[in-house]
Design a protein around this motif. Structure first.
Motif, PDB file in Angstrom:
ATOM      1  N   THR A   1       5.880   9.038  -1.414  1.00 15.39           N
ATOM      2  CA  THR A   1       6.377   7.696  -1.735  1.00 15.39           C
ATOM      3  C   THR A   1       7.488   7.741  -2.774  1.00 15.39           C
ATOM      4  OG1 THR A   1       4.428   6.472  -1.020  1.00 15.39           O
ATOM      5  CG2 THR A   1       5.735   5.492  -2.775  1.00 15.39           C
ATOM      6  N   PRO A   2       7.358   8.489  -3.872  1.00 14.97           N
ATOM      7  CA  PRO A   2       8.507   8.620  -4.768  1.00 14.97           C
ATOM      8  C   PRO A   2       9.752   9.153  -4.068  1.00 14.97           C
ATOM      9  CG  PRO A   2       6.541   9.336  -5.902  1.00 14.97           C
ATOM     10  CD  PRO A   2       6.140   9.088  -4.476  1.00 14.97           C
ATOM     11  N   PHE A   3       9.593  10.144  -3.194  1.00 12.19           N
ATOM     12  CA  PHE A   3      10.742  10.650  -2.440  1.00 12.19           C
ATOM     13  C   PHE A   3      11.389   9.538  -1.626  1.00 12.19           C
ATOM     14  CE2 PHE A   3      12.043  11.882   1.864  1.00 12.19           C
ATOM     15  CZ  PHE A   3      13.201  12.582   1.577  1.00 12.19           C
ATOM     16  N   ARG A   4      10.588   8.774  -0.915  1.00 14.18           N
ATOM     17  CA  ARG A   4      11.131   7.714  -0.063  1.00 14.18           C
ATOM     18  C   ARG A   4      11.812   6.632  -0.899  1.00 14.18           C
ATOM     19  NH1 ARG A   4       8.994   7.108   5.354  1.00 14.18           N
ATOM     20  NH2 ARG A   4       7.744   8.923   5.952  1.00 14.18           N
ATOM     21  N   LEU A   5      11.226   6.276  -2.026  1.00 11.90           N
ATOM     22  CA  LEU A   5      11.827   5.251  -2.876  1.00 11.90           C
ATOM     23  C   LEU A   5      13.120   5.759  -3.513  1.00 11.90           C
ATOM     24  CD1 LEU A   5       8.639   3.764  -4.580  1.00 11.90           C
ATOM     25  CD2 LEU A   5      10.009   2.742  -2.748  1.00 11.90           C
ATOM     26  N   ILE A   6      13.133   7.015  -3.923  1.00 12.56           N
ATOM     27  CA  ILE A   6      14.361   7.605  -4.457  1.00 12.56           C
ATOM     28  C   ILE A   6      15.437   7.640  -3.379  1.00 12.56           C
ATOM     29  CG2 ILE A   6      15.394   9.779  -5.258  1.00 12.56           C
ATOM     30  CD1 ILE A   6      12.716  10.302  -6.734  1.00 12.56           C
TER      31      ILE A   6
ATOM     32  N   LEU B   1       6.563   0.783   3.320  1.00 17.38           N
ATOM     33  CA  LEU B   1       7.693   0.875   2.409  1.00 17.38           C
ATOM     34  C   LEU B   1       8.982   0.339   3.009  1.00 17.38           C
ATOM     35  CD1 LEU B   1       7.053   4.464   1.001  1.00 17.38           C
ATOM     36  CD2 LEU B   1       6.336   2.275   0.038  1.00 17.38           C
ATOM     37  N   THR B   2       8.979   0.120   4.308  1.00 18.76           N
ATOM     38  CA  THR B   2      10.174  -0.401   4.971  1.00 18.76           C
ATOM     39  C   THR B   2      10.487  -1.805   4.469  1.00 18.76           C
ATOM     40  OG1 THR B   2       9.613   0.866   6.951  1.00 18.76           O
ATOM     41  CG2 THR B   2      11.234  -0.891   7.203  1.00 18.76           C
ATOM     42  N   GLY B   3      11.765  -2.033   4.200  1.00 22.05           N
ATOM     43  CA  GLY B   3      12.167  -3.353   3.720  1.00 22.05           C
ATOM     44  C   GLY B   3      11.610  -3.667   2.359  1.00 22.05           C
ATOM     45  N   GLY B   4      11.826  -2.764   1.422  1.00 22.00           N
ATOM     46  CA  GLY B   4      11.299  -2.904   0.069  1.00 22.00           C
ATOM     47  C   GLY B   4      11.990  -3.977  -0.742  1.00 22.00           C
TER      48      GLY B   4
ATOM     49  N   ASP C   1       0.859  -1.175   0.000  1.00 21.56           N
ATOM     50  CA  ASP C   1       0.000   0.000   0.000  1.00 21.56           C
ATOM     51  C   ASP C   1       0.901   1.231   0.000  1.00 21.56           C
ATOM     52  OD1 ASP C   1      -1.743   2.073   0.402  1.00 21.56           O
ATOM     53  OD2 ASP C   1      -2.650   1.279   2.235  1.00 21.56           O
ATOM     54  N   LEU C   2       1.037   1.874  -1.142  1.00 19.61           N
ATOM     55  CA  LEU C   2       1.967   2.986  -1.287  1.00 19.61           C
ATOM     56  C   LEU C   2       1.487   4.257  -0.600  1.00 19.61           C
ATOM     57  CD1 LEU C   2       2.929   2.397  -5.019  1.00 19.61           C
ATOM     58  CD2 LEU C   2       4.323   1.887  -3.011  1.00 19.61           C
ATOM     59  N   SER C   3       0.287   4.229  -0.017  1.00 18.67           N
ATOM     60  CA  SER C   3      -0.179   5.368   0.774  1.00 18.67           C
ATOM     61  C   SER C   3       0.225   5.236   2.235  1.00 18.67           C
ATOM     62  CB  SER C   3      -1.705   5.509   0.670  1.00 18.67           C
ATOM     63  OG  SER C   3      -2.363   4.442   1.347  1.00 18.67           O
ATOM     64  N   ASP C   4       0.861   4.120   2.589  1.00 17.27           N
ATOM     65  CA  ASP C   4       1.270   3.857   3.968  1.00 17.27           C
ATOM     66  C   ASP C   4       2.792   3.894   4.058  1.00 17.27           C
ATOM     67  OD1 ASP C   4       1.770   2.952   6.514  1.00 17.27           O
ATOM     68  OD2 ASP C   4       0.913   0.958   6.224  1.00 17.27           O
ATOM     69  N   PRO C   5       3.365   4.935   4.661  1.00 19.01           N
ATOM     70  CA  PRO C   5       4.831   5.034   4.698  1.00 19.01           C
ATOM     71  C   PRO C   5       5.492   3.866   5.416  1.00 19.01           C
ATOM     72  CG  PRO C   5       3.809   6.677   6.131  1.00 19.01           C
ATOM     73  CD  PRO C   5       2.715   6.082   5.313  1.00 19.01           C
ATOM     74  N   ASP C   6       4.818   3.303   6.424  1.00 19.96           N
ATOM     75  CA  ASP C   6       5.402   2.171   7.153  1.00 19.96           C
ATOM     76  C   ASP C   6       5.525   0.934   6.273  1.00 19.96           C
ATOM     77  OD1 ASP C   6       5.599   3.694   9.461  1.00 19.96           O
ATOM     78  OD2 ASP C   6       3.616   3.082  10.181  1.00 19.96           O
TER      79      ASP C   6
END
Length: 255
Positions: free
Chosen positions: A112-117, A72-75, A65-70
């Motif tokens: 989410t793009p910021f976090r993935l970058i 994204l951990t351990g992608g 769920d890319l609307s949930d910052p948590d």
């Protein structure tokens, strides 16, 4: 028989991540990157869709769920090619726009793009190679009424992409945006009823009178056309293309 270097797909040995890759533009991009030799991970909230595309291309599915910052951990781990494509839409006047939906849309299309970058850059810097393509929109360059969150998010994504280009360039990392007009996807099809209601017209009139009114070429963009441009931007011929925004809008922004 010895394989010539020029016969080897340019992304052989590279890994790619495509957000919103279960359908539409994202699925077309995933197929294109796989054709170029990359091992592609499909990140999407739709488990069945992500798994289906991953199986089609011999890749991997990351149900998230890319609307949930948590979440994204351990992608997906190593990422050489990052395609920030996921997005949602809400068509509504500002006075009626739900703040929680506004927040969710900015989370998916900006934070989410910021976090993935941020997660991908250290590895890209270490390897001296990275390709980031942000699927923006004509609405990253132009505004339309009743789309406050989407226009805001896409304008912000343009800025993020340019800063990434400046910081990443010295390390062999490029960052660019693609700015299509209306693309033939489920996201666009879902807008037709809302556009008809808000503008007080029949649904059959929406594509021509609302979606294509600014276009010199009167048709929707096809997902494969966007994927083709992505394929060029991540390939060897685009190594000097950095910090750019490529319109694919049938002439909309030429006005």
């Amino acid at each position: 028989m010895t394989t010539r270097a020029e016969d080897t797909p340019p992304l052989t040995g590279r890994t790619a991540l495509v957000t919103g890759g279960a359908s539409g533009i994202g699925a077309a991009i995933a197929h294109r990157l796989a054709d170029l030799g990359a091992r592609v991970t499909i990140a999407d909230v739709d488990p069945a869709g992500a798994e289906s595309v991953a199986q089609e291309i011999g890749g991997d599915a990351w149900v998230v769920d890319l609307s949930d910052p948590d979440a994204l951990t351990g992608g997906p781990g190593r990422v050489d090619v990052l395609i920030n494509n996921a997005g949602i839409q809400r068509v509504s006047p500002i006075v009626d726009f739900e703040p929680e939906i506004f927040h969710k849309m900015l989370m998916i299309m900006v934070e989410t793009p910021f976090r993935l970058i941020q997660s991908a850059l250290p590895g890209m810097y270490e390897r001296g190679f990275g390709r980031i393509v942000n699927i923006s929109s004509v609405h990253g360059l132009r505004a339309s009424e009743f789309k406050s969150a989407y226009v805001t998010a896409k304008h912000a994504l343009e800025g993020l992409s340019k800063v990434t280009a400046l910081e990443g360039g010295p390390h062999g990392v490029t960052s660019n945006c693609i700015n299509p007009g209306y693309v033939r996807t489920p996201l666009v099809e879902k807008q037709i009823a809302d556009q008809a209601r808000i503008h007080g017209i029949d649904e059959s009139q929406v594509v021509e009178t609302i979606m294509l009114t600014h276009n010199a070429i009167k048709r929707l963009v096809e997902p494969g056309e966007v994927a083709s441009l992505v394929g060029w931007l991540v390939g060897p011929d685009a190594a000097m293309v950095n910090g750019a925004s490529y319109t694919m809008d049938g002439g909309w922004t030429a006005q």
